[in-house]
Scaffold this active site. Structure first.
Site, short mmCIF file in Angstrom:
data_model
loop_
_atom_site.label_atom_id
_atom_site.label_comp_id
_atom_site.label_asym_id
_atom_site.label_seq_id
_atom_site.Cartn_x
_atom_site.Cartn_y
_atom_site.Cartn_z
N SER A 42 27.71 43.95 41.12
CA SER A 42 27.23 43.49 39.81
C SER A 42 27.59 42.01 39.69
O SER A 42 28.41 41.61 38.88
CB SER A 42 27.90 44.30 38.70
N HIS A 146 27.76 50.52 40.49
CA HIS A 146 28.71 51.01 41.49
C HIS A 146 28.47 52.47 41.88
O HIS A 146 29.16 53.01 42.75
CB HIS A 146 30.16 50.85 40.99
N GLN A 154 29.92 50.39 33.33
CA GLN A 154 30.28 50.34 34.76
C GLN A 154 31.66 50.90 35.07
O GLN A 154 31.83 51.60 36.07
CB GLN A 154 30.19 48.88 35.25
N GLU A 155 32.67 50.58 34.22
CA GLU A 155 34.03 51.00 34.56
C GLU A 155 34.79 51.47 33.32
O GLU A 155 34.78 50.79 32.30
CB GLU A 155 34.81 49.82 35.19
N GLU A 196 34.28 51.85 44.00
CA GLU A 196 35.69 51.48 43.87
C GLU A 196 36.61 52.70 43.87
O GLU A 196 37.79 52.60 43.53
CB GLU A 196 35.91 50.65 42.61
N ASP A 232 34.91 48.01 31.55
CA ASP A 232 34.06 46.89 31.98
C ASP A 232 32.63 47.34 31.72
O ASP A 232 32.09 48.17 32.45
CB ASP A 232 34.27 46.54 33.46
N GLU A 275 35.73 44.22 29.10
CA GLU A 275 35.18 43.14 29.93
C GLU A 275 33.66 43.10 29.78
O GLU A 275 33.02 44.16 29.69
CB GLU A 275 35.59 43.42 31.39
N ASP A 302 33.77 38.06 32.62
CA ASP A 302 33.62 38.08 34.08
C ASP A 302 32.32 37.36 34.43
O ASP A 302 32.34 36.17 34.80
CB ASP A 302 33.63 39.54 34.55
N LYS A 327 38.10 35.85 40.05
CA LYS A 327 37.72 36.38 41.36
C LYS A 327 37.53 35.20 42.30
O LYS A 327 36.55 34.45 42.14
CB LYS A 327 36.39 37.13 41.24
N SER A 354 41.14 39.71 39.84
CA SER A 354 40.32 40.91 40.10
C SER A 354 39.80 41.01 41.54
O SER A 354 39.50 40.01 42.18
CB SER A 354 39.11 40.90 39.15
N HIS A 355 39.69 42.24 41.98
CA HIS A 355 39.00 42.60 43.23
C HIS A 355 37.49 42.55 43.00
O HIS A 355 37.02 42.25 41.91
CB HIS A 355 39.40 44.02 43.67
N ARG A 356 36.71 42.86 44.05
CA ARG A 356 35.27 43.08 43.95
C ARG A 356 35.01 44.53 44.31
O ARG A 356 35.84 45.22 44.87
CB ARG A 356 34.49 42.17 44.91
N SER A 357 33.78 44.97 44.02
CA SER A 357 33.47 46.37 44.36
C SER A 357 33.42 46.57 45.88
O SER A 357 33.78 47.62 46.40
CB SER A 357 32.17 46.80 43.70
N LYS A 378 43.07 43.61 38.10
CA LYS A 378 42.15 44.75 38.17
C LYS A 378 41.85 44.98 39.65
O LYS A 378 41.18 44.16 40.27
CB LYS A 378 40.88 44.43 37.38
#
Ligand SMILES: O=C(O)[C@@H](CO)OP(=O)(O)O
Ligand SMILES: [Mg+2]
Length: 401
Positions: A42, A146, A154-155, A196, A232, A275, A302, A327, A354-357, A378
């Site tokens: 995303s 995701h 999304q999350e 994730e 998110d 987010e 984000d 990120k 933050s990480h990525r997917s 995250k």
């Protein structure tokens, strides 16, 4: 001592089974660092450009490597990142790719730390960085880009805001994930997992919120500290720019209704974190929401800010949001990512590393979060590429006391 002797780039696998860039940096004195680029699904419209892996590697070998080898010190991160920017020559890393840029930037940081014999968080953050640790936000249910046939939002995140330590927070999030698995089972809802590692059940957003609220309450009772719920929304993915509406399957919301909806969710579920509640161009809607509920919850940009100080400055000027997602691959180098954290912190906004997917076993972001004193990180809940960062945080916390 930290003069770069060689930079090697290769294709490796990421957690989605796609290829990504891995970089090795070696210094004259034998310091070594290795890092790999993550990848988003995303992605924000204004992110630095990720090129196809082979293309990015070829361009970085041609343009960046000669500017680094024998020229730049791995221990001087600003120098490394300035060389990467100069080698690329564009604003968005579209020449060498943000994927190669971020891999080299992170690998050089690790090589610099190796020469010093210091952990990466200390090399990046300095001796006097303080002794705070980020609270990990754990993705436990999700859908959007995701996972298919799952939630629109999304999350859904566990936010263990009352955890006395990183380790207890990490295990609490895993317990919430496990509890949700049991609740889904009790209800006869079969669910796989998304990119994730979060559960991706075929349920609507309201049901997912109820489920996550129940699971976080149950686990909070067990562990004896507060665990909130975060989201998110990744609203850009729901937004139909042509019609100017957000689409949740068959249901639609206008931009004004979207802001009302999120404000209502914040109140109803006492959300600890939200987010991207509105799409990436809607600074006004973000500011309106910040006015209404920004004193009660973390409102994080984000896709809105894309770790870019110019967009972040606009958000600060317009009162849009009170937190920024950070990120490194979204902007291309560690120096740029740290600039975003510092600009946020100076202006009273929280930084959320933050990480990525799409991820690898690379754990640089755990060090970055500790180095910059970010209050939140995250980085998922379960799954090897997620636990790589969480376990590294546990090690750092142990090392630093
Ligand atoms: O939207 C996000 O915050 C990220 C990470 O959770 O997803 P992606 O890497 O796909 O952009
Ligand atoms: Mg996001």
């Amino acid at each position: 001592m930290t003069l770069i002797r060689s930079v090697s780039l290769r294709r490796v696998l990421d957690s989605r089974g796609n290829s990504t860039v891995e970089a090795d940096v070696l210094t004259e004195s034998g310091g070594f660092g290795r890092a790999a680029a993550p990848s988003g699904a995303s992605t924000g419209e204004y992110e630095a450009i990720e090129l196809p892996t082979g293309e990015s590697i070829a361009a970085a070998r041609q343009h960046a490597v000669p500017r680094l080898v024998g020229e730049v010190h791995a221990g001087n991160q600003r120098e490394v990142d300035a060389a990467l920017r100069a080698a690329d020559g564009t604003d968005d890393f579209s020449e060498i790719g943000a994927n190669s840029a971020v891999a080299v930037s992170m690998a050089a940081a690790k090589a610099g730390a190796d020469v010093l014999g210091a952990p990466l968080y200390q090399h990046l953050g300095g001796t006097f960085r303080g002794d705070n640790f980020p609270i990990p936000l754990g993705n436990v249910v999700g859908g959007g880009e995701h996972a298919t046939e799952a939630t629109h939002i999304q999350e859904f995140l566990a936010a263990p805001v009352g955890a006395p330590s990183v380790s207890e927070a990490v295990f609490a999030n895993a317990a919430v994930h496990d509890r949700i698995g049991a609740l889904l089972d009790e209800r006869g809802i079969a669910a796989g997992t998304g990119d994730e590692g979060a559960w991706a059940p075929p349920i609507d957003d309201a049901t997912a919120l109820e489920l996550v609220a129940e699971a976080t309450d149950d686990v909070a009772d067990d562990v004896g500290f507060e665990i909130g719920v975060g989201l998110d929304v990744a609203a850009s993915e729901l937004y139909d720019a042509g019609d100017g509406v957000y689409r949740y399957g068959d249901a639609e919301r206008t931009p004004a209704e979207q802001v009302d909806y999120i404000a209502r969710l914040v109140s109803e579920y006492d959300l600890a974190y939200v987010e991207d509640p509105v799409e990436e161009n809607d600074f006004d809607g973000f500011a309106d929401l910040t006015d209404r509920v920004g004193d009660r919850t973390v409102l994080c940009g984000d896709d809105l800010f894309v770790t870019n100080v110019d967009r972040l400055q606009r958000g600060i000027d317009e009162g849009a949001g009170n937190a920024v997602l950070v990120k490194p691959n979204q902007i291309g180098t560690l120096s740029d990512a740290v600039d975003a954290v510092e600009l946020a912190t100076r202006n009273g906004l929280q930084a959320v590393v933050s990480h990525r997917s799409g991820e690898t076993e690379d754990a640089t972001i755990a060090h970055l979060a500790v180095a910059t004193d970010a209050p939140l990180i995250k980085t998922g809940t379960v799954g090897g590429e997620r636990t790589a960062k969480l376990n590294e945080l546990i090690r750092i916390a142990e090392d630093a006391v």
